[in-house]
Design a protein around this motif. Structure first.
Motif, short mmCIF file in Angstrom:
data_model
loop_
_atom_site.label_atom_id
_atom_site.label_comp_id
_atom_site.label_asym_id
_atom_site.label_seq_id
_atom_site.Cartn_x
_atom_site.Cartn_y
_atom_site.Cartn_z
N VAL A 120 0.85 -1.16 -0.02
CA VAL A 120 -0.26 0.03 0.07
C VAL A 120 0.82 1.21 -0.17
O VAL A 120 0.75 2.22 -0.62
CB VAL A 120 -0.82 -0.05 1.11
CG1 VAL A 120 -1.61 1.55 1.34
CG2 VAL A 120 -1.94 -1.23 1.17
N THR A 122 -6.18 -12.30 1.57
CA THR A 122 -6.18 -10.53 1.70
C THR A 122 -5.10 -10.21 1.01
O THR A 122 -5.04 -8.92 0.54
CB THR A 122 -6.31 -10.41 3.18
OG1 THR A 122 -7.49 -11.04 3.42
CG2 THR A 122 -6.68 -8.92 3.36
N LEU A 171 -7.38 -0.08 0.83
CA LEU A 171 -6.81 -1.00 0.93
C LEU A 171 -5.97 -1.46 2.26
O LEU A 171 -6.05 -2.35 3.06
CB LEU A 171 -5.65 -1.51 -0.28
CG LEU A 171 -6.26 -1.73 -1.38
CD1 LEU A 171 -5.15 -1.94 -2.64
CD2 LEU A 171 -7.39 -2.81 -1.50
N TYR A 172 -5.41 -0.27 2.61
CA TYR A 172 -4.74 -0.23 3.87
C TYR A 172 -5.51 -0.58 5.22
O TYR A 172 -5.25 -1.37 6.10
CB TYR A 172 -4.09 1.19 4.22
CG TYR A 172 -3.08 1.18 5.52
CD1 TYR A 172 -1.86 0.76 5.32
CD2 TYR A 172 -3.66 1.34 6.81
CE1 TYR A 172 -0.81 0.81 6.39
CE2 TYR A 172 -2.75 1.47 7.94
CZ TYR A 172 -1.40 1.14 7.67
OH TYR A 172 -0.39 1.03 8.58
N VAL A 189 -4.79 -7.32 -1.88
CA VAL A 189 -3.85 -5.89 -1.87
C VAL A 189 -3.00 -6.00 -2.94
O VAL A 189 -2.91 -5.10 -3.75
CB VAL A 189 -3.32 -5.72 -0.41
CG1 VAL A 189 -2.27 -4.54 -0.50
CG2 VAL A 189 -4.27 -5.55 0.86
N GLY A 211 -4.50 -5.37 -6.32
CA GLY A 211 -4.89 -3.82 -6.26
C GLY A 211 -3.64 -2.98 -6.78
O GLY A 211 -3.64 -2.07 -7.59
#
Ligand SMILES: Nc1ncnc2c1ncn2[C@@H]1O[C@H](COP(=O)(O)OP(=O)(O)OP(=O)(O)O)[C@@H](O)[C@H]1O
Ligand SMILES: [Mg+2]
Lengths: 391, 252
Positions: free
Chosen positions: A43, A208, A273-274, A212, A215
């Motif tokens: 991120v 998960t 996302l964080y 991320v 993304g």
């Protein structure tokens, strides 16, 4: 000469491929705890590349990127908060954030609509998709408005830095001040997990991490393609000489607003996302130090290179996490980073990515003596002129 | 007098008042389609300011500027540029970190919108135009170089090439040979002569050898006003021009 350009293209392609492969292979090598950490650093990598886009490509030094990251984080966190078991406590069957209940007036209705004056703002966030959409839309809209005001007035350079910096600090104060709605200093904690089609994204699961990572990869590639378009080229021209671009017929402000907004949208997405990986949103996202850190990551990695800035962010944070075991090292590390930043700004304006580029130039010059293009940094206009007497 | 159709640039009573000081003062001039007009005047006569007014850098306080039939008075710079006015500054300005080819691509896009530029490369028409400009400016050998590495002369030719790529119908050149070697000046004169006809050109120049090389009609400016207009010979024998230039050493 065209062969040279083609070679460099291929090397860049290779660098992207290696990096993405490394990111995707990460779960093979590390445990769930570190995987979650690396997800957060990915991120940060997106934040580094968002800075490279605005600073390196557009020449806009945004010292308030935390504003957009923070908005993205809060929007996502509001939805996840309402999904949390902590919001269904004390006999309530409709979700209400726990901190609102704790601080409610004795006779206030136990309903999200009106438990306090601002709580109705939370109503649409009962739909998870709303929070996730707003995580990108809110920063986009804010950046569009702020950018339009700044760039139409032809504000540039250090003034943009000061204005963005002031804005993020102001917003931070407002968020802390709006305690009944935002939980002030404490931020939004005890969040629920993102749920898509019945699947719950536990932050420590490999799925998960891949959410991320995917993304990040999509943003990295999309941004790389974006700067390769004619619009990306025109944007860089407005950075080099805004007046020249104007007299070629380009509305410079329109290009600046567009890319400033894209950069903010990336930061908002990163914020979302964080929150999914870290399970909290906090006003510290809008601390001055955090926004400045992003700029440092990009500078060290190379602000002229999206991949460089992205790797710079990941690298610095990974090293920082490794040394932060001991208090003394942690303080020392801040010094080292500060020192590194000054060194890079003074002697290596293109950062690590620039260093790699120069090394490739050297290697090429050694492999093809005489035929190689001279390295861009050492050749001066005068030297070029001297080479062509009587031209 | 040129016919209405033949007027590329019509300046009428143009004035700018800098807090009491009129750097350009009721200036009028008509430049015909395809003409190459030289603008002369002593230091501080208002030549650069006139170009600032035409190109939208400075807003006039009175008078008007027409590009063909279009009123471009006090429009935004990028609108005036899109309407067809190209401008070269006294200090060469190109995009230093882009390659020469990228400079020409940016100049030749002909599409101002951000969203319509979200595609890659240039079309065949654009590629053909780019090749023509490379041919005109003879920059073929340095296409892949960052423009910041070019010699002074090459930089100026690139900027001229960009004005051609841009499709400017009227081109304003402010001292295009300043700081050039004699050889470079010669090449620039050739380049401008080749641009003549396809483009209407207004050029400010101090180098009289260069002016002789390129000029057909000369306009002389003095203290923001029109002093004289005519051929080289007429200007050289004009008493008012001689008087105005006495203080600054005359026309050489
Ligand atoms: N923005 C401004 N405010 C006040 N005065 C100005 C401004 N711009 C130009 N001037 C003045 O207007 C006058 C004309 O300047 P200009 O630069 O147009 O002259 P020029 O003919 O281009 O001279 P040169 O040959 O030296 O380039 C000068 O006295 C200058 O100081
Ligand atoms: Mg001047």
């Amino acid at each position: 000469m065209h062969a040279f350009v083609a070679d460099r293209r291929r090397l860049e392609f290779l660098a992207y491929a290696l990096f993405i492969a490394g990111v995707l292979a990460m779960p093979l090598f590390i445990d769930a705890f570190w995987l979650n950490r690396i997800a957060k650093y990915l991120v940060y990598g997106m934040l580094g590349l968002a800075i490279a886009l605005s600073w390196g490509y557009a020449g806009i030094l945004n010292l308030g990127q935390g504003l957009f990251f923070g908005f993205g984080a809060y929007m996502a966190a509001m939805s996840l908060k309402l999904q949390s078991y902590t919001s269904l406590q004390q006999g309530s069957d409709k979700p209400i954030p726990d901190f609102m209940l704790w601080n409610a007036e004795p006779n206030a209705p136990t309903d999200l609509c009106c438990i306090n004056e601002g709580s109705f703002l939370w109503l649409p966030f009962q739909a998870q998709w709303f929070g996730m959409a707003m995580a990108i839309l809110a920063p986009t809209l804010i950046a569009y408005l702020v950018g339009s005001a700044i760039f139409r007035l032809r504000i540039s350079g250090v003034y943009v830095a000061i204005i963005t910096l002031a804005l993020v600090l102001l917003t931070r104060l407002l968020i802390i001040d709006a305690q009944p709605v935002t939980n002030g200093f404490n931020g939004l904690t005890d969040l629920g997990w993102l749920t898509i089609g019945g699947f719950e994204f536990d932050p420590y699961m490999t799925q998960t991490y891949y959410l991320v990572a995917a993304g990040m990869v999509v943003v990295l590639l999309a941004t790389r393609l974006l700067v390769a378009t004619r619009a990306g080229l025109i944007l860089q021209s407005t950075r080099d000489d805004p007046n020249r671009a104007r007299y070629l017929g380009y509305n410079v402000a329109a290009y600046q607003v567009f890319f400033f907004t894209v950069s903010a949208a990336i930061a908002g997405f990163a914020g979302m996302l964080y929150v999914i990986a870290a399970e909290f949103a906090s006003p510290t996202f809008m601390d001055l130090t955090f926004s400045i850190s992003m700029v440092v990551w990009a500078a060290v990695g190379g602000r002229a290179s999206l991949l460089g800035a992205c790797i710079g962010a990941i690298l610095i944070n990974t090293i920082e996490a490794s040394v932060s075991e001991s208090e003394m090292l942690q303080e020392g590390w801040k010094l080292i980073i500060g020192f590194l930043f000054v060194l890079v700004v003074l002697f290596m304006p293109r950062g690590l990515a620039g260093l790699v580029n120069d090394m490739l130039d050297r290697i090429e010059a050694m492999l093809k003596p005489g035929a190689a293009r001279p390295p861009a940094t050492t050749k001066t206009a005068a030297a070029t002129a001297a080479e062509k007497p009587g031209e | 007098m040129a016919s209405a159709k033949g007027k590329a640039l019509t300046i009428d009573g143009l004035t700018v008042d800098f807090g009491g000081f009129k750097a350009v003062d009721g200036f009028s001039m008509i430049v015909g389609d395809g003409e190459l007009r030289v603008l002369l005047g002593a230091n501080g006569a208002g030549k650069t300011t006139l170009m600032d007014l035409i190109s939208g850098k400075t807003r006039s306080t009175d008078g008007s500027v027409h590009l063909y039939d279009l009123n471009i008075t006090n429009q935004e710079e990028y609108r005036i540029a899109r309407a067809g006015v190209g401008r070269k500054f006294q200090i060469p300005s190109i995009f230093r970190e882009l390659t020469v080819e990228q400079n020409l691509i940016v100049a030749g896009t002909r599409e101002p919108s951000v969203f319509r530029n979200l595609t890659f490369g240039i079309n065949r028409e654009g590629r053909r135009r780019l090749e023509d400009v490379v041919e005109l400016t003879r920059l073929g050998d340095v296409l892949d170089r960052p423009a910041g590495e070019l010699s002074h002369g090459e930089t100026q030719w690139l900027e001229l090439g960009m004005l051609v790529s841009q499709g400017a119908r009227v081109i304003l050149l402010d001292e295009p040979t300043a700081g050039m070697t004699q050889v470079e000046t010669q090449k620039t004169a050739e380049l401008i002569n080749r641009m003549k006809g396809d483009h209407t050109i207004l050029v400010v120049e101090h180098d009289m050898a260069f002016v002789r090389e390129i000029a057909s009609t000369i306009t002389v400016m003095h203290l923001g006003k029109l002093l004289a207009e005519g051929s080289m010979a007429e200007i050289e024998s004009n008493q008012a021009v001689r008087d105005a230039y006495l203080g600054s050493g005359g026309i050489h």
